[in-house]
Write a protein that holds these residues in place. Structure first.
Motif, PDB file in Angstrom:
ATOM      1  N   GLU A 192      86.911 -36.289 -26.165  1.00  0.00           N
ATOM      2  CA  GLU A 192      86.947 -35.316 -25.068  1.00  0.00           C
ATOM      3  C   GLU A 192      87.718 -34.040 -25.413  1.00  0.00           C
ATOM      4  OE1 GLU A 192      88.330 -37.193 -21.488  1.00  0.00           O
ATOM      5  OE2 GLU A 192      87.138 -38.995 -21.839  1.00  0.00           O
ATOM      6  N   PRO A 195      85.342 -30.727 -25.727  1.00  0.00           N
ATOM      7  CA  PRO A 195      84.811 -30.392 -24.398  1.00  0.00           C
ATOM      8  C   PRO A 195      85.891 -29.899 -23.436  1.00  0.00           C
ATOM      9  CG  PRO A 195      83.809 -32.421 -25.172  1.00  0.00           C
ATOM     10  CD  PRO A 195      84.891 -32.071 -26.153  1.00  0.00           C
ATOM     11  N   ALA A 196      87.089 -30.499 -23.483  1.00  0.00           N
ATOM     12  CA  ALA A 196      88.175 -30.048 -22.604  1.00  0.00           C
ATOM     13  C   ALA A 196      88.631 -28.651 -22.974  1.00  0.00           C
ATOM     14  CB  ALA A 196      89.345 -31.031 -22.678  1.00  0.00           C
ATOM     15  N   ARG A 198      86.832 -26.421 -24.548  1.00  0.00           N
ATOM     16  CA  ARG A 198      85.726 -25.507 -24.237  1.00  0.00           C
ATOM     17  C   ARG A 198      85.678 -25.195 -22.741  1.00  0.00           C
ATOM     18  NH1 ARG A 198      82.199 -22.006 -26.974  1.00  0.00           N
ATOM     19  NH2 ARG A 198      80.808 -21.296 -25.319  1.00  0.00           N
ATOM     20  N   LYS A 199      85.887 -26.207 -21.917  1.00  0.00           N
ATOM     21  CA  LYS A 199      85.885 -25.998 -20.468  1.00  0.00           C
ATOM     22  C   LYS A 199      86.966 -25.006 -20.063  1.00  0.00           C
ATOM     23  CE  LYS A 199      86.406 -28.440 -16.063  1.00  0.00           C
ATOM     24  NZ  LYS A 199      86.668 -29.762 -15.407  1.00  0.00           N
ATOM     25  N   GLU A 202      86.010 -21.463 -21.283  1.00  0.00           N
ATOM     26  CA  GLU A 202      84.957 -20.857 -20.470  1.00  0.00           C
ATOM     27  C   GLU A 202      85.477 -20.433 -19.100  1.00  0.00           C
ATOM     28  OE1 GLU A 202      81.884 -23.790 -20.509  1.00  0.00           O
ATOM     29  OE2 GLU A 202      81.072 -23.109 -22.444  1.00  0.00           O
ATOM     30  N   GLU A 203      86.424 -21.190 -18.571  1.00  0.00           N
ATOM     31  CA  GLU A 203      87.030 -20.809 -17.299  1.00  0.00           C
ATOM     32  C   GLU A 203      87.793 -19.484 -17.444  1.00  0.00           C
ATOM     33  OE1 GLU A 203      89.899 -22.778 -13.814  1.00  0.00           O
ATOM     34  OE2 GLU A 203      89.368 -23.926 -15.607  1.00  0.00           O
TER      35      GLU A 203
END
Length: 264
Positions: A192, A195-196, A198-199, A202-203
């Motif tokens: 994870e 993905p964490a 990247r999230k 992106e925020e």
């Protein structure tokens, strides 16, 4: 020629990957430092970049300095003043470059971050770690000090007492303790991690880029600046921000109850 740093851009997010996994991504003893500095200069000049993820390839984030390469200094082959200059013109450029970079940087810590590797994570704005990560400010273990700004960075993140404890003992802490001490803000399973990161990237990238850059500048300056000086800087940054197209778009999107478009 080996490429010790991988540079990938997807939309507004750049991912930098330390790429010397067999040696656990040391910061010295290769061209990595020069590649990293060049990448940061490229990012600063590219207005399309809104967030950066820094991670390592393999089992470690970074083992810090190449201990075998330290034999050169320990043997007396070079004098003290030459070593001093090599630090100033070498690794000490990295904390300055990351401190002055206006684009937010997320350290996605995929494994052990030791010595200068830990300090590199502290040069970043945010830190996410895998649950198996280890952290150590281990310079005393090899009879040296943090020559890359760790003594300035670490106390500002985890406090003077805890920074002293790590620095004086050289011992390692696990990801759970790093989270308790606010060294990292998230701990996740290995699958994870990206993905964490990247999230989060992106925020950040979804916001007006000028506002994010200026906000980072204010936070960084606030680490050493008097309140009245920072307020004066904030007033000037605010005056500039109010006149931007992104601010007008954000206000109109709020009024019109729609998603803003900061693509211009």
């Amino acid at each position: 020629m080996t490429q010790y740093l991988l540079y990938e851009q997807d939309a507004h997010v750049v991912t930098l990957t330390l790429n010397d996994p067999e040696r656990h991504n040391p910061l010295t003893g290769s061209s990595l430092l020069d590649e990293l500095l060049a990448a940061l200069q490229r990012i600063e000049a590219d207005r399309s970049v809104r967030a950066v993820i820094l991670t390592g390839k393999g089992a470690s984030f970074s083992a810090g300095g190449n201990v075998k390469a330290m034999l050169r200094q320990a043997s007396g082959e070079v004098d003290a003043m030459q070593v001093r200059q090599e630090y100033r013109s070498g690794i000490q450029r990295l904390p300055l470059a990351l401190f002055n970079l206006e684009v937010p940087v997320i350290a996605a810590i995929n494994g052990h971050a030791i010595g200068a590797g830990l300090d590199l994570t502290c040069m970043c704005d945010m830190r996410i770690a895998v649950d198996s990560a280890k952290f150590a400010e281990s310079f005393v273990k090899v009879g040296i000090v943090a020559g890359d700004g760790g003594a300035w960075l670490l106390p500002r993140i985890i406090g003077l007492s805890r920074a002293a404890e790590l620095s004086f003992t050289g011992r390692s802490i696990d990801a759970r303790q790093a989270l308790e001490w606010n060294l990292v803000s998230q701990v996740v399973p290995a699958a994870e991690l990206m993905p964490a990161a990247r999230k989060l990237a992106e925020e950040i990238a979804a916001n007006p880029p000028h506002a994010v850059r200026l906000t980072k500048r204010l936070i960084r300056e606030g680490m050493t600046t008097r309140l009245d000086t920072l307020l004066e800087m904030a007033a000037m940054y605010q005056a500039v921000s109010h006149q931007t197209a992104d601010h007008r778009e954000a206000v109109m999107a709020f009024i019109e109850k729609r998603k803003p478009d900061f693509s211009r």
